[in-house]
Design a protein around this motif. Structure first.
Motif, short mmCIF file in Angstrom:
data_model
loop_
_atom_site.label_atom_id
_atom_site.label_comp_id
_atom_site.label_asym_id
_atom_site.label_seq_id
_atom_site.Cartn_x
_atom_site.Cartn_y
_atom_site.Cartn_z
N SER A 226 -37.10 6.92 22.71
CA SER A 226 -37.89 8.10 22.34
C SER A 226 -38.96 7.77 21.31
CB SER A 226 -36.98 9.21 21.82
OG SER A 226 -36.22 8.77 20.71
N HIS B 231 -42.98 8.40 21.84
CA HIS B 231 -43.84 9.15 20.91
C HIS B 231 -45.08 8.34 20.56
CE1 HIS B 231 -39.96 11.32 19.39
NE2 HIS B 231 -40.42 11.85 20.52
N PRO C 14 -46.66 14.58 21.07
CA PRO C 14 -45.35 14.50 21.72
C PRO C 14 -44.98 15.70 22.59
CG PRO C 14 -45.18 13.62 19.51
CD PRO C 14 -46.58 14.17 19.65
N ARG C 15 -45.19 16.93 22.11
CA ARG C 15 -44.74 18.06 22.92
C ARG C 15 -45.48 18.13 24.27
NH1 ARG C 15 -44.96 24.23 20.86
NH2 ARG C 15 -43.67 23.39 19.16
N SER D 100 -37.38 14.26 24.18
CA SER D 100 -37.35 12.80 24.04
C SER D 100 -35.97 12.28 23.62
CB SER D 100 -38.44 12.31 23.08
OG SER D 100 -38.34 12.94 21.82
N PHE E 44 -40.42 15.12 18.48
CA PHE E 44 -40.57 15.63 19.85
C PHE E 44 -41.23 17.00 19.89
CE2 PHE E 44 -36.36 16.49 18.12
CZ PHE E 44 -36.32 17.86 18.16
N GLN F 164 -45.31 9.85 14.13
CA GLN F 164 -43.97 10.41 14.09
C GLN F 164 -43.28 10.28 12.74
OE1 GLN F 164 -41.39 8.32 16.85
NE2 GLN F 164 -42.19 6.33 16.27
#
Length: 339
Positions: A37, A41, A51-52, A66, A169, A177
């Motif tokens: 994940s 990202h 990410p979304r 994720s 996420f 991130q």
């Protein structure tokens, strides 16, 4: 072709989708030990997608898409990732947690906002600060991992500014991130969490035991997982709770209590070879570098051969234990450098 006075020349080229249809324009190389994940990202961000919305590109709806990918290794999503990055599916699989023998020790995917309970992912601020491109490690998902062996500090599982869990996420902006989605705090700036040497040693020993027993296939045949989950009860701290339900700070306190008592609770096992193996690791406070070499060699062999019928794990573990003890009996051999 259009030319602006004193400015750049703009030329109409082939359609963008035709130019990059076979691959996404920016390739992001996975880092050693990186969680799937985390790489996803970074991949989305590098290609200009937060990410979304990137989750929707892979066919996911809203939610913890994720982290779920780490566990489910959903075929449609990973096929897209492999096709548009060129990374083979087996490599992506090793970055996931699918089929992990230590699955029961993984921190649960919580989306309930309870601040006193466990969060799904931990991090070391100093690791993130030293990364060229900050990324999250697979081992930070384990409830038994409470410290960073490299920086000798405790891990965190929440933003120190707003106490929110890590939720990259859910990011809708083009933000790396390592910034908190809720308040924007840079996780690299989080203060250092003190963990005593005895607690770090116990943490490393348990990590070494788990890693090797997972690779050699002895985890399903012994009581290791059950005992680790019962750590809160063993140390008389949060007696009604499972290890995976506690926050990182609470688990650090549990390990601090365990470090002050004998390790019989961890050594006892029906299999004498397994018990001897654990005792040898605990007696030298773990040997991360040596055990890492042995574990890496076994992991490469396992991935390369992938036998259809698993051999009896005790035989393989016995051979590994013998090699390990021989090296421990002669410390000079370990320190000699090859010419």
């Amino acid at each position: 072709m259009t030319t602006f006075e004193g400015g750049p020349t703009i030329a109409i080229r082939a359609r963008y989708e035709e130019v990059v249809s076979d691959r996404w324009p920016v390739f992001v190389r996975p880092q050693p030990g990186e969680l799937l994940s985390s790489w996803v990202h970074r991949l989305g961000l590098a290609n200009g997608i937060a990410p979304r919305p990137f989750g929707r590109v892979l066919g996911f709806s809203a939610g913890m898409w994720s982290p779920s990918l780490d566990m489910s290794f959903q075929s449609d999503a990973v096929n897209i990732l492999s096709a548009y990055t060129g990374i083979p599916l087996p490599q992506l699989f090793t970055m996931s947690l699918k089929g992990s023998p230590l699955k029961r020790l993984l921190l649960p995917l919580r989306d309930d906002g309870r601040r006193r309970s466990s969060a799904w992912l931990q991090f070391c601020p100093q690791c993130l600060a030293e990364d060229a491109q900050p990324y999250f490690r697979r081992q930070w998902r384990l409830s038994t991992r409470i410290s960073c062996p490299h920086h000798r500090c405790g891990l965190r599982d929440r933003c120190p500014s707003c106490r929110s869990r890590i939720a990259a996420f859910n990011q809708v902006e083009l933000v790396p991130q390592h910034f908190c989605v809720t308040c924007g705090f840079d996780l690299r700036q989080a203060s250092r969490v003190f963990v005593s040497p005895s607690v770090r040693s116990l943490d490393q020993c348990i990590h070494d035991i788990c890693r090797l027993e997972a690779i050699t296939g002895t985890v399903p045949t012994n009581s290791l997982i059950r005992r680790l989950l019962a750590i809160p009860d063993i140390c008389s701290q949060h007696t009604a709770a499972s290890l995976v339900s506690l926050s990182t700070s609470a688990r650090i306190r549990c390990f601090a209590r365990l470090a002050m008592r004998p390790n019989d609770w961890l050594i006892e096992d029906d299999d004498a070879v397994v018990a001897l193996w654990r005792r040898s690791i605990l007696s030298v406070d773990g040997h991360a570098s040596l055990i890492g070499l042995l574990a890496d060699a076994l992991e490469r062999k396992r991935l390369r051969l992938r036998p259809e019928k698993r051999q009896h794990p005790t035989t393989e573990l016995s051979s590994l234990l013998t090699a390990y003890l021989r090296m421990m009996e002669n410390p000079r051999r370990r320190s000699v450098k090859r010419n």
